[in-house]
Design a protein around this motif. Structure first.
Motif, short mmCIF file in Angstrom:
data_model
loop_
_atom_site.label_atom_id
_atom_site.label_comp_id
_atom_site.label_asym_id
_atom_site.label_seq_id
_atom_site.Cartn_x
_atom_site.Cartn_y
_atom_site.Cartn_z
N ASP A 1 12.25 15.90 9.12
CA ASP A 1 11.33 16.73 8.35
C ASP A 1 12.07 17.80 7.56
OD1 ASP A 1 8.99 15.43 9.04
OD2 ASP A 1 8.62 16.67 10.80
N ASP A 2 13.10 18.38 8.16
CA ASP A 2 13.90 19.37 7.44
C ASP A 2 14.62 18.74 6.25
OD1 ASP A 2 13.20 21.61 8.79
OD2 ASP A 2 15.15 21.97 9.72
N SER B 1 8.19 23.02 20.42
CA SER B 1 6.99 22.34 19.91
C SER B 1 6.11 23.30 19.12
CB SER B 1 6.19 21.73 21.07
OG SER B 1 6.94 20.74 21.74
N TYR C 1 7.80 23.58 15.80
CA TYR C 1 7.62 22.31 15.09
C TYR C 1 6.22 22.22 14.49
CZ TYR C 1 7.09 17.22 14.57
OH TYR C 1 6.83 15.96 14.10
N ILE D 1 19.31 22.87 16.53
CA ILE D 1 17.94 23.40 16.62
C ILE D 1 17.80 24.34 17.82
CG2 ILE D 1 15.50 22.81 16.82
CD1 ILE D 1 16.22 20.09 15.52
N SER E 1 2.80 16.80 10.11
CA SER E 1 3.23 15.72 10.99
C SER E 1 2.15 15.34 12.00
CB SER E 1 4.52 16.09 11.73
OG SER E 1 5.60 16.14 10.84
N GLN F 1 5.78 24.86 11.63
CA GLN F 1 6.58 24.60 10.42
C GLN F 1 6.22 23.28 9.74
OE1 GLN F 1 10.80 25.06 10.94
NE2 GLN F 1 10.65 27.16 11.66
N HIS F 2 5.82 22.30 10.53
CA HIS F 2 5.51 20.98 9.97
C HIS F 2 4.14 20.49 10.44
CE1 HIS F 2 9.61 20.70 8.46
NE2 HIS F 2 10.06 21.01 9.66
N TYR G 1 12.08 16.53 13.75
CA TYR G 1 12.31 17.84 13.11
C TYR G 1 13.50 17.76 12.15
CZ TYR G 1 12.83 22.94 12.76
OH TYR G 1 12.94 24.22 12.31
#
Length: 467
Positions: free
Chosen positions: A117-118, A228, A231, A196, A238, A234-235, A114
């Motif tokens: 990814d950010d 999760s 996560y 986070i 992945s 937002q992504h 995470y």
């Protein structure tokens, strides 16, 4: 004199009646022409948002109970702690000792991903950025019995390859490489990881290093499921790019520098600094490729945590996520069997029992007129905006058929009172299946409206009665 008095007695009432008529007609015309509310100012928007955030906790909860009651389900699980959620809305479908604090082991790596990814989203890094593994991340310098992607001296690779090695092979060396690449040290990277849970209110989640090897890392099944869910939402890329990969091979020829070529190595005396043999590893998620729709997420094991698994699967547009922790097993083979058994039990029950209704087109602002208010136009706005409704299998032949039978009922008045306080409920949107109300979204006034004068209120009472 008497004649003048007579004229006055006739004219004054006539003028009053005439002016009242003009006032009535003007007000009626004003009301009829008003077909939208005046846009809110930025201050009004902010005040309304703050009020709704405080009053309606569903707006800012990641996970929440189902908004309706069902008979409690007892599932036979080997794991001591577990939870199952609908990722589109955070509804909790099942839980067992979900607040027990347990080391996440390699599920920690999801937080590491995470952070990366950010950084990629913010443009400070890219998937194609090429790095040289720092010495702290070489496989030969990792603790004994570590999961590895086999980083070493004289290698180069992309951030995308590192993330794949982190996800598929659960490489502790990859976790260290990302930490030292982004921040130059472990401490600052871990600080970023710990921001986070602070951001999302996860009070029992804390890390001391990025790989999950330490038993001092801690979380709960509930908080791991909450993270999760964030996560995944937002992504989502992945899942396909990393978590859904069934195999990962490293190092390849293009990863080697200084003229090294791929050749077999003898690891009997421990790992060398330079690793040149390509090693193919299968994803540690035992249900990947076996369970319909499974495309993630992450395993974890250390002695103190038992066999952990964050698992997600998507079918027919509905995605569920389960977290099982402290799973039994005297060895990796037994631990994986229990992971598969518990994960399958939870997911198959979820897909048999629930499906998502996702048509939220009726969840929108509704324009109404106020009767006797200084401001005529008002919007009724949703107190919160659900992405979906979790529908139980109580009708038809499947959960999907139940979801297709959901009815959306909007209840609003014909008009609003003259005096209004922003945030007051004046209507609702209900999602209904048979006799069950599955969810309700209140509709609230978006602004304050002051009561008009007596003449305006009198005119409005006549005008609205004629409507």
């Amino acid at each position: 004199m008497k004649r003048n008095i007579k004229i006055t007695l006739i004219c004054v009432p006539a003028l009053i009646i005439l002016s009242s008529g003009f006032f009535f007609l003007a007000r009626a015309l004003q009301i009829s022409k008003c077909d939208e509310a005046v846009p809110l100012s930025e201050v009004q928007k902010s005040e309304l948002n703050d009020f709704l955030e405080a009053r309606y906790s569903a707006r800012n909860q990641i996970l929440k109970p189902l908004p309706y009651s069902l008979t409690k389900t007892n599932l036979e699980l080997g794991s001591e702690s577990a939870i199952l959620v609908d990722t589109s809305n955070g509804n909790i479908l099942y839980e067992k000792n979900a607040d027990e604090i347990i080391p996440p082991a390699s599920m920690t790596k999801l937080f590491s991903m995470y952070v990366v990814d950010d950084a990629i989203s913010q443009g400070s890094l890219s998937y194609d950025t090429v790095i040289i593994p720092p010495e702290e991340s070489w496989a030969c310098n990792m603790p004994p019995h570590s999961s590895l992607m086999f980083l070493g001296k004289n290698q180069q690779l992309t951030v995308s390859e590192l993330l794949a090695g982190l996800s598929v092979a659960s490489g502790n060396d990859a976790a260290y490489a990302l930490a030292y690449t982004l921040f130059g040290n472990m401490e600052d990277f871990v600080s970023a990881m710990n921001r986070i849970p602070e951001t999302y209110g996860l009070q029992n989640t804390h890390f001391v290093e990025s790989s999950g090897y330490s038993e001092l890392n801690q979380t709960t099944a509930r908080e791991m499921a909450a993270f999760s869910t964030v996560y995944i939402n937002q992504h989502p890329e992945s899942l396909e790019k990393f978590h859904g990969l069934q195999n990962f091979s490293y190092p390849k020829q293009e990863n080697l520098t200084n003229g090294y070529s791929v050749r077999p190595q003898d690891f009997s005396q421990g790992l060398p600094e330079t690793i040149t043999m390509t090693i193919t590893q299968r994803n540690t998620n035992p249900l990947l490729g076996l369970m319909d729709g499974c495309d993630g997420l992450k395993t974890g094991y250390i002695d103190e945590s038992g066999y952990n698994l964050a698992l997600t699967a998507r079918r027919n547009g509905t995605r569920f996520l389960s977290v099982t922790m402290k799973g039994p097993g005297a060895n990796p083979r037994e631990g994986n069997e229990w992971r598969k058994r518990d994960g399958t039990t939870l997911m198959e029950w979820a897909f048999r029992s629930f499906s998502d209704y996702k048509d939220m087109s009726r969840v929108k602002p509704y324009f109404l007129r106020s009767k006797g208010g200084k401001e005529i136009g008002v919007n009724l706005v949703p107190a919160f905006n659900p992405k979906s409704v979790t529908v139980p299998f109580i009708f038809g032949t499947s959960a999907e058929e139940s979801a297709r039978q959901v009815k959306v009922i909007t209840t609003i008045p014909d008009y609003l009172p003259g005096e209004i306080i922003a945030g007051t409920e004046f209507g609702k949107i209900e999602f209904i299946l048979e006799d069950y109300v599955l969810d309700t979204v209140p509709l609230v006034a978006d602004r304050n409206v002051q009561k008009a004068g007596i003449l305006t209120r009198l005119a409005d009472s006549i005008i609205f009665r004629l409507k």
